[in-house]
Design a protein around this motif. Structure first.
Motif, mmCIF file in Angstrom:
data_model
loop_
_atom_site.group_PDB
_atom_site.id
_atom_site.type_symbol
_atom_site.label_atom_id
_atom_site.label_comp_id
_atom_site.label_asym_id
_atom_site.label_seq_id
_atom_site.Cartn_x
_atom_site.Cartn_y
_atom_site.Cartn_z
ATOM 1 N N VAL A 147 0.861 -1.186 0.000
ATOM 2 C CA VAL A 147 0.000 0.000 0.000
ATOM 3 C C VAL A 147 0.894 1.231 0.000
ATOM 4 O O VAL A 147 1.866 1.298 0.760
ATOM 5 N N PHE A 148 0.573 2.222 -0.834
ATOM 6 C CA PHE A 148 1.437 3.401 -0.895
ATOM 7 C C PHE A 148 0.651 4.623 -1.349
ATOM 8 O O PHE A 148 -0.396 4.518 -1.991
ATOM 9 N N GLU A 149 1.178 5.792 -1.022
ATOM 10 C CA GLU A 149 0.505 7.050 -1.307
ATOM 11 C C GLU A 149 0.892 7.591 -2.680
ATOM 12 O O GLU A 149 1.892 7.184 -3.280
ATOM 13 N N ASN A 150 0.093 8.551 -3.160
ATOM 14 C CA ASN A 150 0.317 9.131 -4.483
ATOM 15 C C ASN A 150 1.680 9.789 -4.619
ATOM 16 O O ASN A 150 2.317 9.702 -5.669
ATOM 17 N N ASP A 151 2.128 10.484 -3.569
ATOM 18 C CA ASP A 151 3.392 11.219 -3.661
ATOM 19 C C ASP A 151 4.544 10.295 -4.026
ATOM 20 O O ASP A 151 5.377 10.624 -4.875
ATOM 21 N N LEU A 152 4.588 9.137 -3.391
ATOM 22 C CA LEU A 152 5.655 8.183 -3.688
ATOM 23 C C LEU A 152 5.504 7.631 -5.100
ATOM 24 O O LEU A 152 6.483 7.495 -5.842
ATOM 25 N N LEU A 153 4.278 7.324 -5.481
ATOM 26 C CA LEU A 153 4.020 6.758 -6.806
ATOM 27 C C LEU A 153 4.469 7.721 -7.899
ATOM 28 O O LEU A 153 5.083 7.318 -8.893
ATOM 29 N N ASN A 154 4.180 8.997 -7.718
ATOM 30 C CA ASN A 154 4.550 9.997 -8.723
ATOM 31 C C ASN A 154 6.057 10.210 -8.798
ATOM 32 O O ASN A 154 6.570 10.695 -9.806
ATOM 33 N N GLU A 155 6.769 9.841 -7.738
ATOM 34 C CA GLU A 155 8.229 9.962 -7.735
ATOM 35 C C GLU A 155 8.893 8.888 -8.587
ATOM 36 O O GLU A 155 9.935 9.124 -9.191
ATOM 37 N N ILE A 156 8.302 7.702 -8.621
ATOM 38 C CA ILE A 156 9.008 6.564 -9.226
ATOM 39 C C ILE A 156 8.452 6.129 -10.579
ATOM 40 O O ILE A 156 9.058 5.299 -11.248
ATOM 41 N N LEU A 157 7.295 6.689 -10.998
ATOM 42 C CA LEU A 157 6.728 6.319 -12.293
ATOM 43 C C LEU A 157 6.292 7.555 -13.065
ATOM 44 O O LEU A 157 5.802 8.521 -12.482
ATOM 45 N N SER A 158 6.455 7.509 -14.379
ATOM 46 C CA SER A 158 5.973 8.592 -15.230
ATOM 47 C C SER A 158 4.457 8.495 -15.361
ATOM 48 O O SER A 158 3.849 7.461 -15.054
ATOM 49 N N ARG A 159 3.838 9.566 -15.851
ATOM 50 C CA ARG A 159 2.391 9.578 -16.038
ATOM 51 C C ARG A 159 1.949 8.460 -16.984
ATOM 52 O O ARG A 159 0.965 7.771 -16.730
ATOM 53 N N GLN A 160 2.708 8.256 -18.062
ATOM 54 C CA GLN A 160 2.337 7.222 -19.029
ATOM 55 C C GLN A 160 2.452 5.833 -18.416
ATOM 56 O O GLN A 160 1.591 4.975 -18.630
ATOM 57 N N ASP A 161 3.508 5.610 -17.625
ATOM 58 C CA ASP A 161 3.671 4.306 -16.982
ATOM 59 C C ASP A 161 2.577 4.059 -15.941
ATOM 60 O O ASP A 161 2.112 2.926 -15.765
ATOM 61 N N LEU A 162 2.165 5.120 -15.244
ATOM 62 C CA LEU A 162 1.057 4.995 -14.293
ATOM 63 C C LEU A 162 -0.212 4.528 -15.001
ATOM 64 O O LEU A 162 -0.916 3.636 -14.523
ATOM 65 N N LEU A 163 -0.500 5.141 -16.143
ATOM 66 C CA LEU A 163 -1.696 4.770 -16.897
ATOM 67 C C LEU A 163 -1.609 3.332 -17.391
ATOM 68 O O LEU A 163 -2.599 2.596 -17.373
#
Length: 297
Positions: free
Chosen positions: A109-125
């Motif tokens: 489980v992890f928060e958005n801030d960390l997710l945005n640090e390690i993945l690009s927007r395209q990779d998130l999608l």
């Protein structure tokens, strides 16, 4: 991930999830941290299924080493067999219907801030919207399992080190991206379909016509339908109806509300018409659905 709060769909924190769906005597391991890692076998022993539908305000990934789960992901119920990885983004509508006996794996489980640090927007999608379920094999499952074990081991330390956890999580995501075709480029059809989904979740209570969404996106209805069929595997109208029914299932969990009240909340003039649509999508009437929920309490 999109965390906009759609009216009527309950957003819950990870702490609320534990208190609502996990028996209280298992919460000693719970830590309200930026990243949380749990042994899925231990977690599932105390999970009260089926859960009601909800929208987490956090992101999570389930690595399933063995067993299976039946999980609501958006408008669809998915039966996911191990070995596999499941991605759930903040704000997505989810629920757990069934978990096999003694599944093995890890939930992170992890928060958005960390997710945005390690993945690009395209990779998130790619991971959380386009391909949220990745099947593994005898070669790739041990690789993901080893990273999961390291994450769990570090998390169980008295003072987990985020400087160790972050690169481990990033390595896991990069490996999973390679398995989901990291060179895949989002097409215009993907972007339109994803934008359409976002607009529907925000406006479906008041707006249920395909023409409204086509106008909002400055495209023709035919083009919107073509993108929806290509990416979502259903027509734009069918997606709008399924989202509306999904929302109604959430509202029907309130035992104090009558079906007619819920139909009115969803902007249906005729409760009988709402009931017909609900039964067409789910196979049962709204009243019978409420009875099912009551029996599972």
């Amino acid at each position: 991930m999109d965390t906009s709060k759609t009216k009527g769909i309950k957003h819950i924190s990870s702490a609320e999830y534990i208190s609502r769906f996990v028996n209280t005597y298992s919460t000693a391991q719970f830590k309200n941290a930026m990243v949380q890692v749990y042994d899925y076998q231990n977690h599932s022993k105390f999970l009260k299924t089926p859960t009601t539908l909800f929208r987490p305000d956090y992101n999570y990934v389930i690595y399933l080493k063995s067993g299976f789960i039946k999980k609501q992901l958006g408008t669809e119920m998915k039966c996911i067999e191990a070995p596999a990885v499941v991605f759930v983004g903040a704000g997505h509508v989810v629920g757990m219907n069934e978990v096999s006996a003694d599944p093995e794996g890890t939930i992170v489980v992890f928060e958005n801030d960390l997710l945005n640090e390690i993945l690009s927007r395209q990779d998130l999608l790619k991971l959380f919207d386009i391909n949220p379920i990745i099947k593994l094999n005898k070669k790739t499952s041990p690789y993901i399992g080893a990273l999961s074990d390291l994450l769990l081991h570090e998390y169980q330390e008295n003072k987990p080190d985020i400087q160790i956890i972050t690169p481990l999580l990033q390595a896991m995501f990069q490996k999973l991206l390679s398995l989901s075709d990291r060179h895949f480029v989002l097409s215009q059809s993907h972007l339109i379909a994803l934008r359409f989904k976002e607009l529907v979740y925000r406006n479906f209570v008041q707006e249920k016509s395909v023409s409204y969404y086509a106008r909002e996106m400055a495209i023709t209805e035919n083009y919107l339908n073509r993108c929806s069929n290509q990416i979502l595997n259903k027509s734009a109208k069918k997606f709008i109806i399924e989202v509306t029914v999904l929302q109604s299932r959430i509202l029907l969990q309130d035992m104090g509300k009558h079906v007619a009240e819920i139909a009115n909340e969803l902007n249906f003039d005729d409760p009988a018409y709402f009931a017909r649509i609900f039964k067409k999508v789910t196979g049962i009437s709204p009243s019978d659905y409420k009875k099912q929920i009551l029996n599972n309490l």
